[in-house]
Design a protein around this motif. Structure first.
Motif, PDB file in Angstrom:
ATOM      1  N   TYR A 150      56.892 -18.420  63.928  1.00 35.66           N
ATOM      2  CA  TYR A 150      55.662 -17.634  63.958  1.00 35.66           C
ATOM      3  C   TYR A 150      55.394 -17.013  62.587  1.00 35.66           C
ATOM      4  O   TYR A 150      56.279 -16.900  61.741  1.00 35.66           O
ATOM      5  N   HIS A 151      54.133 -16.658  62.401  1.00 38.95           N
ATOM      6  CA  HIS A 151      53.719 -15.850  61.255  1.00 38.95           C
ATOM      7  C   HIS A 151      53.390 -14.453  61.781  1.00 38.95           C
ATOM      8  O   HIS A 151      52.555 -14.315  62.682  1.00 38.95           O
ATOM      9  N   PRO A 152      54.040 -13.412  61.256  1.00 39.56           N
ATOM     10  CA  PRO A 152      53.751 -12.057  61.758  1.00 39.56           C
ATOM     11  C   PRO A 152      52.322 -11.635  61.461  1.00 39.56           C
ATOM     12  O   PRO A 152      51.694 -12.119  60.512  1.00 39.56           O
ATOM     13  N   ALA A 153      51.815 -10.724  62.268  1.00 42.54           N
ATOM     14  CA  ALA A 153      50.422 -10.282  62.147  1.00 42.54           C
ATOM     15  C   ALA A 153      50.114  -9.713  60.772  1.00 42.54           C
ATOM     16  O   ALA A 153      48.968  -9.783  60.304  1.00 42.54           O
ATOM     17  N   GLY A 154      51.121  -9.170  60.096  1.00 44.66           N
ATOM     18  CA  GLY A 154      50.908  -8.585  58.779  1.00 44.66           C
ATOM     19  C   GLY A 154      50.539  -9.595  57.709  1.00 44.66           C
ATOM     20  O   GLY A 154      50.168  -9.210  56.596  1.00 44.66           O
ATOM     21  N   ARG A 155      50.632 -10.887  58.024  1.00 42.26           N
ATOM     22  CA  ARG A 155      50.271 -11.911  57.052  1.00 42.26           C
ATOM     23  C   ARG A 155      48.786 -12.278  57.103  1.00 42.26           C
ATOM     24  O   ARG A 155      48.374 -13.187  56.371  1.00 42.26           O
ATOM     25  N   PHE A 156      48.025 -11.615  57.940  1.00 40.24           N
ATOM     26  CA  PHE A 156      46.603 -11.963  58.048  1.00 40.24           C
ATOM     27  C   PHE A 156      45.922 -11.918  56.681  1.00 40.24           C
ATOM     28  O   PHE A 156      45.283 -12.893  56.262  1.00 40.24           O
ATOM     29  N   TYR A 175      41.363 -19.594  65.325  1.00 41.90           N
ATOM     30  CA  TYR A 175      40.507 -20.038  64.223  1.00 41.90           C
ATOM     31  C   TYR A 175      39.175 -19.327  64.150  1.00 41.90           C
ATOM     32  O   TYR A 175      38.678 -19.052  63.069  1.00 41.90           O
ATOM     33  N   LEU A 176      38.572 -18.978  65.289  1.00 42.00           N
ATOM     34  CA  LEU A 176      37.274 -18.322  65.220  1.00 42.00           C
ATOM     35  C   LEU A 176      37.413 -16.930  64.624  1.00 42.00           C
ATOM     36  O   LEU A 176      36.627 -16.525  63.761  1.00 42.00           O
ATOM     37  N   ASN A 177      38.426 -16.178  65.066  1.00 42.87           N
ATOM     38  CA  ASN A 177      38.626 -14.837  64.533  1.00 42.87           C
ATOM     39  C   ASN A 177      39.037 -14.880  63.067  1.00 42.87           C
ATOM     40  O   ASN A 177      38.588 -14.061  62.255  1.00 42.87           O
ATOM     41  N   PHE A 178      39.899 -15.819  62.695  1.00 49.38           N
ATOM     42  CA  PHE A 178      40.351 -15.890  61.304  1.00 49.38           C
ATOM     43  C   PHE A 178      39.194 -16.221  60.378  1.00 49.38           C
ATOM     44  O   PHE A 178      39.082 -15.658  59.284  1.00 49.38           O
ATOM     45  N   GLU A 179      38.327 -17.143  60.802  1.00 53.19           N
ATOM     46  CA  GLU A 179      37.218 -17.529  59.932  1.00 53.19           C
ATOM     47  C   GLU A 179      36.256 -16.368  59.704  1.00 53.19           C
ATOM     48  O   GLU A 179      35.767 -16.148  58.600  1.00 53.19           O
ATOM     49  N   LEU A 180      35.948 -15.613  60.770  1.00 54.98           N
ATOM     50  CA  LEU A 180      34.816 -14.692  60.726  1.00 54.98           C
ATOM     51  C   LEU A 180      35.183 -13.238  60.464  1.00 54.98           C
ATOM     52  O   LEU A 180      34.299 -12.445  60.144  1.00 54.98           O
TER      53      LEU A 180
END
Length: 338
Positions: free
Chosen positions: A301-307, A170-175
């Motif tokens: 899982y959600h693959p990294a490409g969905r960021f 969550y910290l990385n996704f938010e920022l």
């Protein structure tokens, strides 16, 4: 009467007059919040420089993998050097703080004190007064939060290189994307709208802070993982994939229910030697026991490409809600207040 010096001969307010009034009215809240951000920024700069120095000293650039052996120990040493990372969890409070302390009082203070009768009858008019304030503060919030996100990405880069985490962290996704500024704008718009409805500054501040933080927590832990249907695999997901759940499949390939999974685990426990129990069971032996009986561990899982798709989905619905709140606020000020 701070508005008076800016009245032009024709009764209208010069273009920069409202900007100056906006700054004067909200400067102390901005000073306080920006001062807090400056402290966190100083911590991040110091921590980032220290981490880069440690990265070079440990020779981590020479490693090709950080999952085993000496390089794994060096990666753990680098993680230890990030001893100042924990305070940045408080950055998740910033959207709620901005919304409460900048948005909450914006209209509520005028209505509570009765000064709107003066402010909204000047040459600028209530609509221009409101739009100017909303726009200027929104621009400042976007600039500050976007800059802060870039600074956090720089600070976290050495650790992210050697110990990557799933993008659902969550910290990385938010920022590290576009969500942080949009979350802040939503909290600000909600603060202004709530203050307009409640008309009590302190009540509005408390309500907006709790409501905005509650929405963020609901988004992080409930809503976000359902933006897209997760994929499943019996293999190990990638380091940057976001694991959202695990389950078991029987030899025929059918997924087991929760009760069936618990029953299977109890069978495993029952066959353990006397004196062993669930507290002494490790994951690896259980996996071996399952594989020997042709059961499979299934990971959702959600693959990294969905960021970035996830970033755009979240920014989209939050941005739409922000726009609706802003339109509703302007409409109420124009039609219902006065």
């Amino acid at each position: 009467m701070t508005h008076a010096p800016f009245l032009a001969r024709g009764g209208s307010l010069p273009r920069l007059g409202l900007a100056w009034v906006t700054w004067r009215q909200h400067r102390f809240a901005l000073y306080g919040l920006l001062g807090m951000l400056a402290c966190f920024a100083a911590l991040m700069v110091a921590g980032g420089l220290q981490a880069r120095s440690t990265y070079e000293q440990l020779g981590l650039a020479q490693c090709t993998s950080y999952s085993s052996g000496r390089c794994q120990q060096l990666a753990d040493d680098l993680f230890t050097s990030y001893g100042t990372k924990w305070p940045f969890l408080f950055l998740l409070l910033l959207p709620a703080a901005f919304g409460a302390f900048l948005g909450g009082p914006l209209i509520a203070r005028e209505l509570e004190t009765g000064t709107y009768r003066f402010a909204w009858t000047q040459g600028a008019g209530r609509t221009r007064w409101l739009l100017t304030k909303l726009t200027l503060i929104a621009v400042v919030l976007v600039a500050v939060t976007a800059g802060y996100g870039a600074l956090y990405s720089w600070y976290n880069a050495p650790l992210d290189h050697v110990l990557p985490t799933g993008f659902g962290d969550y910290l990385n996704f938010e920022l590290e994307g576009i969500v942080f500024p949009v979350q802040t704008l939503l909290a600000f718009a909600a603060g202004v709208f709530t203050g307009l409805l409640i008309r009590r500054t302190m009540v509005a501040v408390g309500t907006v802070f709790l409501g905005s933080f509650g929405l963020l927590m609901a988004t992080v832990f409930k809503l976000r993982q359902d933006y897209m249907a997760p994929l499943t695999t019996t293999d190990k997901p990638g380091l940057r994939d976001w694991v959202v759940g695990t389950g078991f499949a029987d030899p025929a390939g059918h997924l087991l229910s929760d009760s069936q999974s618990r029953s299977l685990y109890m069978k495993y426990v029952a066959q353990l030697p006397s004196g062993d129990g669930p507290t002494s069971v490790h994951t690896a032996p259980y996996r071996d026991w399952l594989q020997a009986r042709h059961y499979a561990i299934v990971t959702s899982y959600h693959p990294a490409g969905r960021f970035w798709p996830f970033q755009l989905i979240e920014a989209g619905w939050m941005g739409l809600l922000t726009l609706l709140l802003a339109v509703a606020t302007v409409w109420l000020v124009r039609r219902r207040i006065g």
